[in-house]
Design a protein around this motif. Structure first.
Motif, PDB file in Angstrom:
ATOM      1  N   HIS A  26       0.818  -1.215   0.000  1.00 20.47           N
ATOM      2  CA  HIS A  26       0.000   0.000   0.000  1.00 20.47           C
ATOM      3  C   HIS A  26       0.853   1.268   0.000  1.00 20.47           C
ATOM      4  CE1 HIS A  26      -4.090  -1.740   1.504  1.00 20.47           C
ATOM      5  NE2 HIS A  26      -3.725  -2.209   0.325  1.00 20.47           N
ATOM      6  N   ARG A  27       2.104   1.187   0.427  1.00 16.04           N
ATOM      7  CA  ARG A  27       2.982   2.371   0.437  1.00 16.04           C
ATOM      8  C   ARG A  27       3.177   2.941  -0.964  1.00 16.04           C
ATOM      9  NH1 ARG A  27       7.707  -0.135   4.266  1.00 16.04           N
ATOM     10  NH2 ARG A  27       6.426  -0.366   6.130  1.00 16.04           N
ATOM     11  N   ALA A  28       3.012   2.107  -1.989  1.00 15.52           N
ATOM     12  CA  ALA A  28       3.203   2.544  -3.367  1.00 15.52           C
ATOM     13  C   ALA A  28       1.922   3.108  -3.990  1.00 15.52           C
ATOM     14  CB  ALA A  28       3.721   1.390  -4.218  1.00 15.52           C
ATOM     15  N   ARG A  34      -4.070   4.679  -0.289  1.00 11.80           N
ATOM     16  CA  ARG A  34      -3.299   4.013   0.763  1.00 11.80           C
ATOM     17  C   ARG A  34      -4.016   4.124   2.105  1.00 11.80           C
ATOM     18  NH1 ARG A  34       2.754   5.334   3.170  1.00 11.80           N
ATOM     19  NH2 ARG A  34       2.626   3.730   4.786  1.00 11.80           N
ATOM     20  N   ALA A  35      -4.461   5.322   2.447  1.00 16.14           N
ATOM     21  CA  ALA A  35      -5.139   5.524   3.735  1.00 16.14           C
ATOM     22  C   ALA A  35      -6.405   4.674   3.815  1.00 16.14           C
ATOM     23  CB  ALA A  35      -5.468   7.003   3.929  1.00 16.14           C
ATOM     24  N   TRP A  71       0.540  -5.939  -6.348  1.00 12.98           N
ATOM     25  CA  TRP A  71       1.954  -5.959  -6.702  1.00 12.98           C
ATOM     26  C   TRP A  71       2.117  -5.806  -8.217  1.00 12.98           C
ATOM     27  CZ3 TRP A  71       5.034  -9.280  -9.615  1.00 12.98           C
ATOM     28  CH2 TRP A  71       6.415  -9.084  -9.487  1.00 12.98           C
ATOM     29  N   GLN A  72       1.319  -6.561  -8.976  1.00 14.48           N
ATOM     30  CA  GLN A  72       1.364  -6.499 -10.439  1.00 14.48           C
ATOM     31  C   GLN A  72       0.989  -5.097 -10.923  1.00 14.48           C
ATOM     32  OE1 GLN A  72      -1.445  -9.097 -12.346  1.00 14.48           O
ATOM     33  NE2 GLN A  72      -0.808  -8.518 -14.390  1.00 14.48           N
TER      34      GLN A  72
END
Length: 135
Positions: A26-28, A34-35, A71-72
């Motif tokens: 989620h950092r990306a 993200r929040a 991720w993908q």
């Protein structure tokens, strides 16, 4: 065998590892996503701490699928700087039919939150006037 980890301990360790991996992914994401995603992940993992073995297995499998998808999509976003990446997927009708009423409600809340206009600050005329005349 004393000190050996049984299935519940192994499942708990797997859940913690998956939880951390999802939060790292989620950092990306864009800050608003993200929040929202972090809050949702925290709530869902907390709710499923005491799930039975079958439900826990399905829960972990779905979150593994989510982690792989995110991720993908993050990698595609990094490679494709010109187009804006859309994160997530459309849920099929078949998948939606598998949801309980409570899950449908949660999904609606999540959708409402995700589609809100991105307002960070709200300033009304009264507030501006109040701050002007306070001095």
């Amino acid at each position: 065998m004393p000190g050996a980890l049984g299935p519940p301990a192994i499942a708990a360790a797997a859940a913690r590892g998956l939880y951390r991996r999802v939060l790292r992914l989620h950092r990306a994401l864009p800050p608003a996503l993200r929040a929202l995603g972090d809050r949702y992940v925290q709530e869902e993992f907390r709710k499923h701490k005491a799930a039975g073995p079958a439900e826990a297995q399905r829960f972990l499998r779905e979150w593994e699928n989510y982690a792989a998808l995110i991720w993908q999509q993050i990698n595609e976003d990094r490679q494709n700087s010109r187009e804006k990446t859309v994160f997530g997927i459309q849920l099929t009708e078949e998948k939606l039919n598998d949801f309980r009423d409570e899950q449908i409600g949660q999904l609606k809340e999540l959708m409402d939150e995700a589609t809100k206009p991105n307002k960070q600050f709200t300033i009304s005329k009264e507030k501006i006037q109040d701050t002007k005349y306070k001095n």
